[in-house]
Design an enzyme around this catalytic site. Structure first.
Site, PDB file in Angstrom:
ATOM      1  N   LYS A 331    -122.404 -14.123  18.908  1.00 28.26           N
ATOM      2  CA  LYS A 331    -121.293 -13.499  19.929  1.00 28.26           C
ATOM      3  C   LYS A 331    -120.812 -14.450  20.907  1.00 28.26           C
ATOM      4  CE  LYS A 331    -122.394  -8.716  18.534  1.00 28.26           C
ATOM      5  NZ  LYS A 331    -123.051  -7.499  18.742  1.00 28.26           N
ATOM      6  N   ARG A 365    -130.227  -8.429  14.184  1.00 25.82           N
ATOM      7  CA  ARG A 365    -129.247  -8.475  13.234  1.00 25.82           C
ATOM      8  C   ARG A 365    -128.611  -9.858  13.283  1.00 25.82           C
ATOM      9  NH1 ARG A 365    -123.685  -7.533  13.539  1.00 25.82           N
ATOM     10  NH2 ARG A 365    -122.814  -6.331  11.643  1.00 25.82           N
TER      11      ARG A 365
END
Ligand code: HH2
Length: 389
Positions: A331, A365
């Site tokens: 991210k 994740r």
């Protein structure tokens, strides 16, 4: 109402936070931080917060009201006061929320995650492999639109150690728009049908739409991973009817606007209250609490500093009594710290994954499954050594 145990790294952190929350009187407190236990209690109902503050004072604690938009109070106890009283708790004890928060913090729950046909053990960290069947996901967009390629990647991730495969048909990266339900169905259902016949590991569907969740569960998925925290009113009903596992994630607003100056009174407190409220709403629609995992939603309406706060304070979410999922892989906050584009964020992602695991994440994740699984096995070994030494 929720209660959270707040563990400060030292007086500078505590003072900084107290002044942000409008607690100047406590900032002057001369007592040694390490003799004290701090809780925050928050609720939409100011009366509830006042009631618990009163009960804490009766027990010998101190209560300090915050000046935040959400009614919130800080309770401070000396260790001895808590130790002397925690064993006398009855079901009608008004301090019940703080005893629950304390025991969930010290011995995080739960041991397993209930799906319709099986229970997943949470005593080792699970890795959820990301499979985006989209043209535009921020990391793997366009790679797996072809069904054959998607199936191949799913099998490969399982070989690499994935414990769950998360199939998504809509990118929710910042400033993305919503995908029509018909299109999302076309993308994910054939892939889920195909991989569910080949895989032993559970499949989750990453969707905000109940129609997609329902079709995916019928096609063989066992978990609904909803980044919107079950905002679609029918989502919880669908999950309940199938006995599916559910991931409730926090997002501020929607992907189109979430990164426009996200603000919180207290990022962990505000998110905790949201997650608790969504969890209770799911329960009232028939979802078994044992089927729910919570996710603070890294990158979904959070600044760099807010994302880092979530990682470092992750254990506070354990006070809610559910397992935790974290999705930080590749991210942009990692890119900001390291000055790296998506392709250069693997090491940063692994660093965040290991800290999150140490701080209580049960499921991580990830795009880089093989490496994340190795980190998980290593961290689990360290954690086990911690409990037997
Ligand atoms: N992050 C993304 C998507 N789904 N689900 C949960 N529970 N937690 C997360 O942090 C999370 C998630 C975003 O990542 P990705 O799927 O790789 O990108 P995109 O939304 O662009 O498809």
């Amino acid at each position: 109402m929720i209660a959270r145990l707040r563990n400060y790294s030292g007086l500078p952190e505590a003072r900084n936070e107290w002044s942000k929350l409008g607690l100047p009187q406590v900032a002057e407190a001369p007592r040694d931080l390490y003799d004290l236990v701090f809780f925050f209690v928050e609720s939409k109902d100011a009366g509830e917060v006042e009631g618990i503050a009163f009960a804490a004072e009766e027990l010998g604690g101190d209560a300090y009201g915050c000046t935040t938009r959400t009614p919130r109070t800080m309770l401070v106890f000396e260790h001895g006061v808590l130790q002397g009283n925690s064993c006398r708790v009855g079901p009608d004890d008004r301090l019940q929320p703080i005893w629950r928060a304390l025991s969930n913090y010290l011995a995080p729950q739960p041991p397993s995650w209930k799906l319709a046909e099986r229970e997943l053990r949470l005593d080792s960290t699970m890795v959820m492999g990301v499979l985006n069947v989209t043209p535009d996901s921020f990391s793997d967009g366009g790679l797996y639109l072809d069904k054959g390629k998607a199936v191949k990647r799913a099998l490969e991730m399982v070989e690499e150690g994935a414990d769950i495969i998360d199939v998504g048909g809509e990118s929710t990266r910042p400033y993305s728009g919503e995908v029509a339900v018909e299109e999302e169905l076309k993308r994910v259902i054939p892939v889920i049908e195909e991989i569910s016949s080949h895989l032993e590991v559970p499949i989750s569907v990453d969707t905000r739409h109940h129609e997609v969740a329902r079709a995916a569960l019928e096609a063989g998925a066992e978990i609904v991973n909803d980044v919107s925290g079950l905002r679609d009113a029918k989502m919880a009903e669908v999950a309940a009817r199938h006995g599916a596992g559910v991931v409730i994630m926090h997002m501020l607003g929607d992907p189109g606007t979430m990164q426009d100056r996200p603000t919180y009174d207290d990022v962990v407190g505000d998110i905790s209250l949201f997650l608790d409220e969504r969890m209770m709403s799911a329960k009232s629609s028939g979802v078994d609490l044992r089927s729910i995992l919570l996710d603070p939603g890294i990158g979904f309406g959070k600044s760099l500093d807010q994302n880092l706060q979530i990682v470092v304070r992750l254990r506070e979410f354990s006070c809610l009594g559910r397992g935790l999922l974290i999705g930080a892989s590749r991210k942009s906050f990692i890119g900001k710290v390291l000055g790296q584009e998506v392709g250069g964020r693997k090491e940063g992602s692994l660093a965040i994954a290991s800290i999150a695991m140490m701080n209580g994440a049960n499921v991580v994740r990830a795009h880089d499954v093989k490496e994340t699984k190795m980190v998980a096995r290593m961290v689990d070994a360290v954690r086990r050594a911690q409990t037997i030494s």
